[in-house]
Design an enzyme around this catalytic site. Structure first.
Site, PDB file in Angstrom:
ATOM      1  N   SER A   1      47.186 -31.900  54.132  1.00 54.08           N
ATOM      2  CA  SER A   1      48.497 -31.173  54.283  1.00 54.08           C
ATOM      3  C   SER A   1      48.268 -29.560  53.919  1.00 54.08           C
ATOM      4  CB  SER A   1      49.367 -32.026  53.325  1.00 54.08           C
ATOM      5  OG  SER A   1      50.669 -31.205  53.200  1.00 54.08           O
TER       6      SER A   1
ATOM      7  N   TYR B   1      50.600 -35.164  44.718  1.00 53.19           N
ATOM      8  CA  TYR B   1      50.595 -35.264  46.189  1.00 53.19           C
ATOM      9  C   TYR B   1      49.543 -34.204  46.518  1.00 53.19           C
ATOM     10  CZ  TYR B   1      51.351 -35.099  51.223  1.00 53.19           C
ATOM     11  OH  TYR B   1      51.413 -34.811  52.608  1.00 53.19           O
TER      12      TYR B   1
END
Length: 245
Positions: A142, A155
């Site tokens: 990501s 995350y």
């Protein structure tokens, strides 16, 4: 003939979003797909759509937090097609929240899916790829694996870990196993639906108004796979042009 044609590709998290879009793209290129996800109805529907369009696909219900299920997914690929050419480690969760909210259960979920799920995928396919002296592992990290922002700490930590694993595969794979780390920015998928903190959800939903279609990432995955064996596309970061971070 395309470098994709005839390749056996396992996709985790295939029932929606990036996984589903990638499956459709690869099927059009002639890949033999092995689809894994938890939702069997969605997998059946995707498999049927691919077959109706002339593609080739099987599926196996798979929870990537269960190592035995991930091993069974790899075994299904070998049993059906005799080899494993590509693993797309796509399954992931993004329940963002500030650290001081202490959403420890959500932290553990992210570690289990985003890190351990990737590791289980590696463990399931690496022996076969070594036996074949060829293989390609594509990990979905990501933009949050490159930059940390408020509410993303855990995350981001998981996605930094995915980036590290991708680099480890590159260094250890030698000339046999290719490694690609793909880092999407805001993409229109179900990823944001796991955010339980209302303030964070509102902020993320505002950001995701600029989200690009999942097919943008599918095209990048196709690009990496379709390169000849002596070309290893190691890193792709793909954002909406409007995304600032």
């Amino acid at each position: 003939m395309s470098e994709i044609h005839g390749k056996v590709v396992i996709i985790t998290g295939a029932s929606s979003g990036l996984g589903e879009a990638t499956a459709h793209r690869l099927a059009k290129g002639g890949a033999k797909l092995v689809l894994g996800a938890r939702r069997e109805e969605r997998l059946q529907s995707l498999r049927d759509a691919i077959v109706e369009q002339g593609g080739e696909a099987i599926y196996q219900v798979t929870d990537v937090t269960d190592r035995d299920q991930v091993e069974a997914l790899a075994s299904a690929a070998k049993q059906a097609y005799g080899r494993i050419d590509v693993l797309v480690n796509n399954a992931g969760l993004m329940p963002l929240s500030p650290l001081d909210q202490l959403k420890v259960d959500e932290w553990e979920q992210m570690v289990d899916v985003n890190i351990k799920g990737v590791l289980y995928g590696l463990a399931a396919v690496l022996p076969t790829m070594r036996e074949q002296h060829a293989g390609h592992i594509i990990n979905l990290s990501s933009v949050a694996g490159h930059v940390v922002f408020p509410a993303s700490a855990v995350y981001s930590a998981t996605k930094y870990a995915v980036k590290a694993l991708s680099e480890g595969i590159r260094q250890e794979g030698g000339e046999e196993i290719r490694s690609t780390n793909i880092s999407p920015g805001a993409v229109a998928t179900e990823l944001t639906t796991t955010i339980s903190d209302p303030d964070t959800a509102q902020n993320v939903n505002e950001l995701y108004e600029m989200a690009i279609d999942a097919d943008a990432i599918a095209r990048a995955i196709v690009y990496a796979i379709e390169q000849p064996a002596d070309v290893d596309v190691n890193e792709l970061i793909i954002r909406p042009t409007k995304q600032p971070l």
